[in-house]
Motif scaffolding. Structure first.
Motif, mmCIF file in Angstrom:
data_model
loop_
_atom_site.group_PDB
_atom_site.id
_atom_site.type_symbol
_atom_site.label_atom_id
_atom_site.label_comp_id
_atom_site.label_asym_id
_atom_site.label_seq_id
_atom_site.Cartn_x
_atom_site.Cartn_y
_atom_site.Cartn_z
ATOM 1 N N LEU A 258 0.861 -1.186 0.000
ATOM 2 C CA LEU A 258 0.000 0.000 0.000
ATOM 3 C C LEU A 258 0.896 1.234 0.000
ATOM 4 C CD1 LEU A 258 -2.776 1.431 0.315
ATOM 5 C CD2 LEU A 258 -2.488 1.194 2.803
ATOM 6 N N ILE A 259 0.564 2.202 -0.846
ATOM 7 C CA ILE A 259 1.293 3.463 -0.905
ATOM 8 C C ILE A 259 0.342 4.571 -0.480
ATOM 9 C CG2 ILE A 259 2.558 5.084 -2.365
ATOM 10 C CD1 ILE A 259 3.251 2.712 -4.179
ATOM 11 N N VAL A 260 0.784 5.361 0.503
ATOM 12 C CA VAL A 260 -0.050 6.424 1.047
ATOM 13 C C VAL A 260 0.652 7.765 0.835
ATOM 14 C CG1 VAL A 260 -1.151 7.383 3.104
ATOM 15 C CG2 VAL A 260 -1.054 4.900 2.782
ATOM 16 N N VAL A 261 -0.015 8.672 0.124
ATOM 17 C CA VAL A 261 0.500 10.027 -0.065
ATOM 18 C C VAL A 261 -0.057 10.882 1.071
ATOM 19 C CG1 VAL A 261 0.699 11.995 -1.623
ATOM 20 C CG2 VAL A 261 0.530 9.666 -2.559
ATOM 21 N N ASN A 262 0.812 11.295 1.968
ATOM 22 C CA ASN A 262 0.398 12.064 3.142
ATOM 23 C C ASN A 262 0.436 13.571 2.844
ATOM 24 O OD1 ASN A 262 -0.460 12.485 5.754
ATOM 25 N ND2 ASN A 262 1.518 12.074 6.704
ATOM 26 N N LYS A 263 -0.110 14.343 3.768
ATOM 27 C CA LYS A 263 -0.110 15.813 3.689
ATOM 28 C C LYS A 263 -0.892 16.326 2.485
ATOM 29 C CE LYS A 263 4.393 16.057 5.985
ATOM 30 N NZ LYS A 263 5.762 16.612 5.964
ATOM 31 N N ALA A 264 -1.967 15.602 2.096
ATOM 32 C CA ALA A 264 -2.794 16.011 0.962
ATOM 33 C C ALA A 264 -3.818 17.037 1.428
ATOM 34 C CB ALA A 264 -3.475 14.805 0.336
ATOM 35 N N ASP A 265 -3.355 18.250 1.728
ATOM 36 C CA ASP A 265 -4.252 19.316 2.173
ATOM 37 C C ASP A 265 -3.621 20.673 1.843
ATOM 38 O OD1 ASP A 265 -2.386 20.009 4.381
ATOM 39 O OD2 ASP A 265 -3.048 18.104 5.201
ATOM 40 N N GLY A 266 -4.459 21.703 1.841
ATOM 41 C CA GLY A 266 -3.973 23.065 1.592
ATOM 42 C C GLY A 266 -3.297 23.196 0.241
ATOM 43 N N ASP A 267 -2.159 23.876 0.228
ATOM 44 C CA ASP A 267 -1.428 24.106 -1.019
ATOM 45 C C ASP A 267 -0.831 22.826 -1.590
ATOM 46 O OD1 ASP A 267 -1.978 26.787 -0.742
ATOM 47 O OD2 ASP A 267 -0.059 27.272 0.210
ATOM 48 N N LYS A 289 4.230 -8.232 -6.319
ATOM 49 C CA LYS A 289 4.764 -8.940 -5.165
ATOM 50 C C LYS A 289 3.903 -10.153 -4.825
ATOM 51 C CE LYS A 289 5.726 -8.095 -0.254
ATOM 52 N NZ LYS A 289 5.654 -7.075 0.823
ATOM 53 N N SER A 290 2.609 -10.031 -5.042
ATOM 54 C CA SER A 290 1.672 -11.109 -4.726
ATOM 55 C C SER A 290 0.694 -11.288 -5.884
ATOM 56 C CB SER A 290 0.897 -10.788 -3.443
ATOM 57 O OG SER A 290 -0.194 -11.676 -3.266
ATOM 58 N N LYS A 291 0.387 -12.537 -6.178
ATOM 59 C CA LYS A 291 -0.579 -12.806 -7.247
ATOM 60 C C LYS A 291 -2.018 -12.560 -6.786
ATOM 61 C CE LYS A 291 -0.914 -17.750 -6.207
ATOM 62 N NZ LYS A 291 -0.756 -19.124 -6.744
ATOM 63 N N ASN A 292 -2.187 -12.414 -5.458
ATOM 64 C CA ASN A 292 -3.543 -12.226 -4.917
ATOM 65 C C ASN A 292 -3.871 -10.780 -4.572
ATOM 66 O OD1 ASN A 292 -4.113 -15.108 -4.844
ATOM 67 N ND2 ASN A 292 -2.695 -15.218 -3.125
ATOM 68 N N TRP A 293 -2.901 -9.879 -4.738
ATOM 69 C CA TRP A 293 -3.134 -8.500 -4.287
ATOM 70 C C TRP A 293 -2.464 -7.493 -5.215
ATOM 71 C CZ3 TRP A 293 -6.282 -6.018 -1.186
ATOM 72 C CH2 TRP A 293 -5.992 -4.720 -0.794
ATOM 73 N N ASN A 294 -3.224 -6.460 -5.585
ATOM 74 C CA ASN A 294 -2.694 -5.345 -6.362
ATOM 75 C C ASN A 294 -2.530 -4.144 -5.442
ATOM 76 O OD1 ASN A 294 -2.727 -6.678 -8.927
ATOM 77 N ND2 ASN A 294 -4.950 -6.374 -9.014
ATOM 78 N N PRO A 295 -1.315 -3.613 -5.304
ATOM 79 C CA PRO A 295 -1.101 -2.467 -4.412
ATOM 80 C C PRO A 295 -1.931 -1.258 -4.826
ATOM 81 C CG PRO A 295 0.984 -3.463 -5.053
ATOM 82 C CD PRO A 295 -0.069 -4.087 -5.906
ATOM 83 N N LYS A 296 -2.428 -0.552 -3.821
ATOM 84 C CA LYS A 296 -3.214 0.658 -4.056
ATOM 85 C C LYS A 296 -2.386 1.893 -3.703
ATOM 86 C CE LYS A 296 -7.065 -1.793 -4.716
ATOM 87 N NZ LYS A 296 -6.596 -3.138 -4.351
#
Length: 403
Positions: A258-267, A289-296
């Motif tokens: 899972l990839i999380v883009v933080n600080k998505a606010d304001g400018d 990495k896994s055949k059962n999961w696609n990273p979001k």
């Protein structure tokens, strides 16, 4: 003088008898050496027995405290597994063996499924890992989860010290009765985590924490050892970092679930949205990495407390998919093997450095390498040859004795 003594013949007789019986009197006052040895041996045996009894009581007390959810016992148990003293390590192994048995029984009662969810969070410095963990942890405790946070701080390469400041940046979460935060120093360990982090995870699970979050130090391309001790590997990235993130893309992104883009606010909202789309495109080009999961790839704002519910829903879906397919159990089994070899590697390096044929040469060779007199490779070959020759000689001597 003679006249006075002659008037007291009974005194002369008394002193004469004392002189004759001096040996007998002394033997009664001072026991033979053999008796002293027996008493000393008995005393040592009693002290050892008392020590073993005290150790048994300590292990039992910690085990009972941990499985009943006592925070003080959990803290003391983690301190014990972090200790490198040989006697303390032996106690820690006894405690962990009991804890593993307890966790196996819990899993059997849970239809063989893991009783907790482990997530490792990593990312470059300044990505907002601690801020995200506090907001996310408060959300989880709010929906009835018990959260343990194992935060790893980098140790100084010169002094060996560590600030252990992550807990001070999670003020609200540290006050939550359903959350437990434990900062630990890396102590020179590579990979962004400590060698005892894996053992601390087991203790937290035994204490009843069903979500364990492991925060690593800021990482680069190679420091993702946390992926080998958690179920889900989460990469946090800041927006508007541009080319600064190129160095971590290949090594980290292909490991992320899972990839999380933080600080998505304001400018930073528009840059966060743009970098989210860039990473969505990037992960399509990487091997899965896994055949059962696609990273979001998701956006969140720790400051505004937005996106936490969506992140947990994604994590829970990951948990459901991985447990139903059996991949999570296979991953954990493989992780146990990986850390077994990590421990062996650490022990081998320690034994190598303290070997009688190697230790006297280390300082001299290090000085020559530092002054560029010889290459590091040559110095390593010299030490390895000394170690190998001494080992062969010891084996040959053992074979001769057996014959």
């Amino acid at each position: 003088m003679l006249r006075s003594i002659s008037k007291a013949p009974h005194l002369l007789a008394y002193f004469a008898e004392c002189c004759q019986n001096r040996t007998a009197v002394t033997s009664r006052l001072i026991p033979p050496i053999s008796c002293l040895n027996v008493r000393f041996t008995s005393l040592l045996a009693k002290q050892k027995e008392d020590q073993e009894t005290a150790d048994d009581r300590l292990v039992k007390k910690l085990y009972q405290g941990v499985v009943t959810g006592k925070r003080a016992s959990l803290a003391e148990a983690i301190t014990l597994v972090e200790n490198i003293n040989p006697r303390k390590r032996a106690l820690a192994e006894r405690l962990l063996t009991d804890v593993l048995g307890y966790l196996r029984k819990k899993e059997q009662h849970n239809s063989g499924k893991p009783i907790s969810f482990r997530a490792g969070l990593t990312g470059p410095p300044g990505a907002g890992k601690s801020s995200f963990i506090e907001c996310f942890g408060k959300y989880l405790t709010g929906i009835g989860r018990k959260v343990a946070v194992l935060a790893v701080d980098p140790s100084s390469s010169s002094t060996g010290g560590s600030l252990l400041g992550d807990k001070t940046r999670m003020i609200e979460l540290s006050r939550d009765v359903n959350a437990y935060i434990r900062p630990s120093p890396t102590s020179g360990t590579l990979g962004g985590v400590t060698r005892s982090t894996n053992e601390a995870i087991l203790l937290c699970e035994a204490a009843g924490y069903d979500v364990v979050l492991v925060e690593t130090v800021g990482v680069g391309q190679s420091e993702y050892a946390v992926a080998d001790m958690v179920d889900m590997f989460v990469l946090l990235i800041p927006p508007a970092a541009g080319d600064e993130l190129q160095g971590i893309k290949k090594g980290i992104v292909e490991m992320a679930d899972l990839i999380v883009v933080n600080k998505a606010d304001g400018d930073l909202y528009i840059p966060a949205k743009r970098i989210q789309m860039e990473y969505v495109s990037a992960i399509k080009l990487l091997r899965k990495k896994s055949k059962n999961w696609n990273p979001k790839v998701m956006r969140v704002s720790s400051r505004k407390n937005e996106g936490m519910r969506e992140v947990w829903e994604n994590m829970f879906e990951f948990y459901r998919v991985m447990t139903s397919t059996g991949e999570m159990k296979r991953r954990r089994s493989q992780q146990h093997k990986t850390w077994m070899w990590n421990h062996i590697r650490d022990h081998i390096i320690k034994l190598f450095k303290t070997h009688p044929s190697v230790e006297p040469q280390i300082k001299l060779l290090e000085e020559k390498v530092a002054k560029a007199v010889i290459t590091p490779g040559l110095a390593a070959d010299v030490l390895m040859k000394s170690f190998s020759d001494a080992t062969k000689e010891a084996i040959e001597q053992d074979e001769k004795r057996l014959k």
